[in-house]
Scaffold this motif. Structure first.
Motif, PDB file in Angstrom:
ATOM      1  N   CYS A  71       0.811  -1.213   0.000  1.00  0.00           N
ATOM      2  CA  CYS A  71       0.000   0.000   0.000  1.00  0.00           C
ATOM      3  C   CYS A  71       0.844   1.263   0.000  1.00  0.00           C
ATOM      4  O   CYS A  71       0.325   2.355  -0.158  1.00  0.00           O
ATOM      5  N   GLY A  72       2.152   1.139   0.184  1.00  0.00           N
ATOM      6  CA  GLY A  72       3.028   2.298   0.141  1.00  0.00           C
ATOM      7  C   GLY A  72       3.265   2.963   1.486  1.00  0.00           C
ATOM      8  O   GLY A  72       3.972   3.958   1.555  1.00  0.00           O
ATOM      9  N   LEU A  73       2.687   2.442   2.553  1.00  0.00           N
ATOM     10  CA  LEU A  73       2.919   3.018   3.872  1.00  0.00           C
ATOM     11  C   LEU A  73       4.331   2.689   4.327  1.00  0.00           C
ATOM     12  O   LEU A  73       4.811   1.581   4.154  1.00  0.00           O
ATOM     13  N   GLN A  74       4.995   3.684   4.916  1.00  0.00           N
ATOM     14  CA  GLN A  74       6.329   3.490   5.451  1.00  0.00           C
ATOM     15  C   GLN A  74       6.381   4.105   6.833  1.00  0.00           C
ATOM     16  O   GLN A  74       5.818   5.181   7.044  1.00  0.00           O
ATOM     17  N   PRO A  75       7.087   3.468   7.748  1.00  0.00           N
ATOM     18  CA  PRO A  75       7.225   4.076   9.075  1.00  0.00           C
ATOM     19  C   PRO A  75       8.010   5.382   8.980  1.00  0.00           C
ATOM     20  O   PRO A  75       9.001   5.461   8.260  1.00  0.00           O
ATOM     21  N   MET A  76       7.544   6.406   9.663  1.00  0.00           N
ATOM     22  CA  MET A  76       8.191   7.711   9.618  1.00  0.00           C
ATOM     23  C   MET A  76       9.590   7.654  10.213  1.00  0.00           C
ATOM     24  O   MET A  76      10.509   8.280   9.714  1.00  0.00           O
ATOM     25  N   TYR A  77       9.742   6.882  11.283  1.00  0.00           N
ATOM     26  CA  TYR A  77      11.011   6.834  11.992  1.00  0.00           C
ATOM     27  C   TYR A  77      11.707   5.494  11.792  1.00  0.00           C
ATOM     28  O   TYR A  77      12.346   4.980  12.702  1.00  0.00           O
ATOM     29  N   ALA A  78      11.593   4.919  10.605  1.00  0.00           N
ATOM     30  CA  ALA A  78      12.268   3.656  10.320  1.00  0.00           C
ATOM     31  C   ALA A  78      13.756   3.860  10.544  1.00  0.00           C
ATOM     32  O   ALA A  78      14.361   4.770  10.016  1.00  0.00           O
ATOM     33  N   GLY A  79      14.353   3.023  11.359  1.00  0.00           N
ATOM     34  CA  GLY A  79      15.761   3.170  11.684  1.00  0.00           C
ATOM     35  C   GLY A  79      15.983   3.777  13.051  1.00  0.00           C
ATOM     36  O   GLY A  79      17.114   3.980  13.476  1.00  0.00           O
ATOM     37  N   GLY A  80      14.897   4.105  13.758  1.00  0.00           N
ATOM     38  CA  GLY A  80      15.014   4.639  15.111  1.00  0.00           C
ATOM     39  C   GLY A  80      15.696   5.995  15.150  1.00  0.00           C
ATOM     40  O   GLY A  80      15.467   6.847  14.298  1.00  0.00           O
ATOM     41  N   GLY A  81      16.590   6.175  16.111  1.00  0.00           N
ATOM     42  CA  GLY A  81      17.281   7.447  16.297  1.00  0.00           C
ATOM     43  C   GLY A  81      18.243   7.787  15.183  1.00  0.00           C
ATOM     44  O   GLY A  81      18.649   8.931  15.018  1.00  0.00           O
ATOM     45  N   SER A  82      18.638   6.783  14.392  1.00  0.00           N
ATOM     46  CA  SER A  82      19.559   7.047  13.287  1.00  0.00           C
ATOM     47  C   SER A  82      18.831   7.392  11.997  1.00  0.00           C
ATOM     48  O   SER A  82      19.463   7.686  10.986  1.00  0.00           O
ATOM     49  N   ALA A  83      17.518   7.372  11.995  1.00  0.00           N
ATOM     50  CA  ALA A  83      16.742   7.715  10.804  1.00  0.00           C
ATOM     51  C   ALA A  83      16.949   9.183  10.460  1.00  0.00           C
ATOM     52  O   ALA A  83      17.153  10.020  11.340  1.00  0.00           O
ATOM     53  N   SER A  84      16.865   9.508   9.182  1.00  0.00           N
ATOM     54  CA  SER A  84      17.113  10.885   8.754  1.00  0.00           C
ATOM     55  C   SER A  84      16.100  11.852   9.359  1.00  0.00           C
ATOM     56  O   SER A  84      16.448  12.983   9.713  1.00  0.00           O
ATOM     57  N   VAL A  85      14.850  11.408   9.500  1.00  0.00           N
ATOM     58  CA  VAL A  85      13.829  12.279  10.094  1.00  0.00           C
ATOM     59  C   VAL A  85      14.146  12.542  11.561  1.00  0.00           C
ATOM     60  O   VAL A  85      14.104  13.689  12.028  1.00  0.00           O
ATOM     61  N   ALA A  86      14.511  11.501  12.304  1.00  0.00           N
ATOM     62  CA  ALA A  86      14.825  11.663  13.728  1.00  0.00           C
ATOM     63  C   ALA A  86      16.053  12.551  13.912  1.00  0.00           C
ATOM     64  O   ALA A  86      16.082  13.408  14.807  1.00  0.00           O
ATOM     65  N   GLN A  87      17.059  12.368  13.072  1.00  0.00           N
ATOM     66  CA  GLN A  87      18.258  13.203  13.169  1.00  0.00           C
ATOM     67  C   GLN A  87      17.936  14.652  12.802  1.00  0.00           C
ATOM     68  O   GLN A  87      18.436  15.577  13.435  1.00  0.00           O
ATOM     69  N   GLY A  88      17.111  14.832  11.774  1.00  0.00           N
ATOM     70  CA  GLY A  88      16.725  16.185  11.380  1.00  0.00           C
ATOM     71  C   GLY A  88      15.940  16.882  12.469  1.00  0.00           C
ATOM     72  O   GLY A  88      16.149  18.074  12.734  1.00  0.00           O
ATOM     73  N   MET A  89      15.057  16.148  13.129  1.00  0.00           N
ATOM     74  CA  MET A  89      14.239  16.759  14.183  1.00  0.00           C
ATOM     75  C   MET A  89      15.091  17.097  15.405  1.00  0.00           C
ATOM     76  O   MET A  89      14.842  18.105  16.059  1.00  0.00           O
ATOM     77  N   ALA A  90      16.101  16.283  15.691  1.00  0.00           N
ATOM     78  CA  ALA A  90      16.985  16.582  16.819  1.00  0.00           C
ATOM     79  C   ALA A  90      17.869  17.786  16.525  1.00  0.00           C
ATOM     80  O   ALA A  90      18.427  18.381  17.450  1.00  0.00           O
ATOM     81  N   ALA A  91      17.995  18.161  15.250  1.00  0.00           N
ATOM     82  CA  ALA A  91      18.849  19.278  14.848  1.00  0.00           C
ATOM     83  C   ALA A  91      18.046  20.566  14.633  1.00  0.00           C
ATOM     84  O   ALA A  91      18.499  21.460  13.930  1.00  0.00           O
ATOM     85  N   ILE A  92      16.868  20.660  15.235  1.00  0.00           N
ATOM     86  CA  ILE A  92      16.046  21.866  15.111  1.00  0.00           C
ATOM     87  C   ILE A  92      16.208  22.714  16.363  1.00  0.00           C
ATOM     88  O   ILE A  92      16.010  22.241  17.484  1.00  0.00           O
ATOM     89  N   ASP A  93      16.581  23.966  16.163  1.00  0.00           N
ATOM     90  CA  ASP A  93      16.695  24.926  17.255  1.00  0.00           C
ATOM     91  C   ASP A  93      15.372  25.689  17.355  1.00  0.00           C
ATOM     92  O   ASP A  93      14.862  26.186  16.348  1.00  0.00           O
ATOM     93  N   VAL A  94      14.823  25.743  18.557  1.00  0.00           N
ATOM     94  CA  VAL A  94      13.575  26.480  18.780  1.00  0.00           C
ATOM     95  C   VAL A  94      13.893  27.668  19.688  1.00  0.00           C
ATOM     96  O   VAL A  94      14.067  27.486  20.895  1.00  0.00           O
ATOM     97  N   PRO A  95      14.004  28.869  19.105  1.00  0.00           N
ATOM     98  CA  PRO A  95      14.260  30.048  19.951  1.00  0.00           C
ATOM     99  C   PRO A  95      13.096  30.282  20.921  1.00  0.00           C
ATOM    100  O   PRO A  95      11.994  29.783  20.721  1.00  0.00           O
ATOM    101  N   ALA A  96      13.367  31.071  21.940  1.00  0.00           N
ATOM    102  CA  ALA A  96      12.340  31.388  22.936  1.00  0.00           C
ATOM    103  C   ALA A  96      11.118  32.003  22.260  1.00  0.00           C
ATOM    104  O   ALA A  96      11.239  32.791  21.332  1.00  0.00           O
ATOM    105  N   ILE A  97       9.945  31.603  22.736  1.00  0.00           N
ATOM    106  CA  ILE A  97       8.671  32.124  22.241  1.00  0.00           C
ATOM    107  C   ILE A  97       8.058  32.924  23.391  1.00  0.00           C
ATOM    108  O   ILE A  97       7.930  32.403  24.501  1.00  0.00           O
ATOM    109  N   PRO A  98       7.675  34.184  23.157  1.00  0.00           N
ATOM    110  CA  PRO A  98       7.176  35.029  24.252  1.00  0.00           C
ATOM    111  C   PRO A  98       5.902  34.491  24.916  1.00  0.00           C
ATOM    112  O   PRO A  98       5.076  33.847  24.275  1.00  0.00           O
ATOM    113  N   GLY A  99       5.776  34.782  26.200  1.00  0.00           N
ATOM    114  CA  GLY A  99       4.567  34.467  26.954  1.00  0.00           C
ATOM    115  C   GLY A  99       4.566  33.073  27.563  1.00  0.00           C
ATOM    116  O   GLY A  99       5.407  32.233  27.260  1.00  0.00           O
TER     117      GLY A  99
END
Length: 168
Positions: free
Chosen positions: A16-44
């Motif tokens: 059916c074409g479904l693929q796990p988003m985090y295939a490969g666990g912490g070494s998956a490209s999506v997981a590594q990309g998400m860990a490399a996101i900086d979130v500056p302070a948000i007011p309030g």
């Protein structure tokens, strides 16, 4: 008969074409990309809650060098819904909306420009303390829900970008 149907469903699922988003666990490209996101302070207070929820979901702990920045602007509103003849409010609606952009730090390119939002109904009772506590609980829940929606959209964007980079 049920076992046969279950077996057929299991065999058909990969096609059916479904693929796990985090295939490969912490070494998956999506997981590594998400860990490399900086979130500056948000007011309030709502910003603090959303930022904490995002960092928790991204798995950020300073382990990865930031490759992306997530800029977030929030709009938090409280509206009166149920109003009696004597102008007494009986029900409120808390609305939390986020406009966010995922920016590639290397190129300055905006990879994603989107919005996410959620709302919750609150009963206004005779106890002012109980009403304030309900408003604060609603804000905490909305912050988590908005963060979840943002993370899902960001993960899809990073997965699409990884598949495009892999096709090149």
């Amino acid at each position: 008969m049920r076992a046969l149907l279950a077996l057929i469903a299991l065999v058909a699922l990969p096609s059916c074409g479904l693929q796990p988003m985090y295939a490969g666990g912490g070494s998956a490209s999506v997981a590594q990309g998400m860990a490399a996101i900086d979130v500056p302070a948000i007011p309030g207070r709502e910003g603090w809650l959303v930022r904490n929820a995002l960092e928790e979901r991204f798995g950020a702990g300073g382990e990865a060098t930031p490759q992306y920045r997530l800029d977030v602007r929030l709009d938090d509103a409280l509206e009166a819904l149920g109003v009696l003849n004597d102008d007494t409010i009986t029900r409120e609606r808390r609305i939390l909306r986020a406009r966010y952009q995922l920016v590639d730090l290397a190129t300055g390119e905006i990879l994603l420009d989107a919005t996410a939002g959620a709302d919750a109904g609150i009963d206004v009772v005779s106890s002012e303390y109980a009403t304030i506590a309900a408003e604060q609980s609603a804000l905490e829940n909305l912050a988590k829900e908005v963060a979840d929606r943002m993370v899902t959209r960001i993960a899809l964007t990073l997965r699409q970008r990884a598949s495009e980079d892999g096709a090149r």
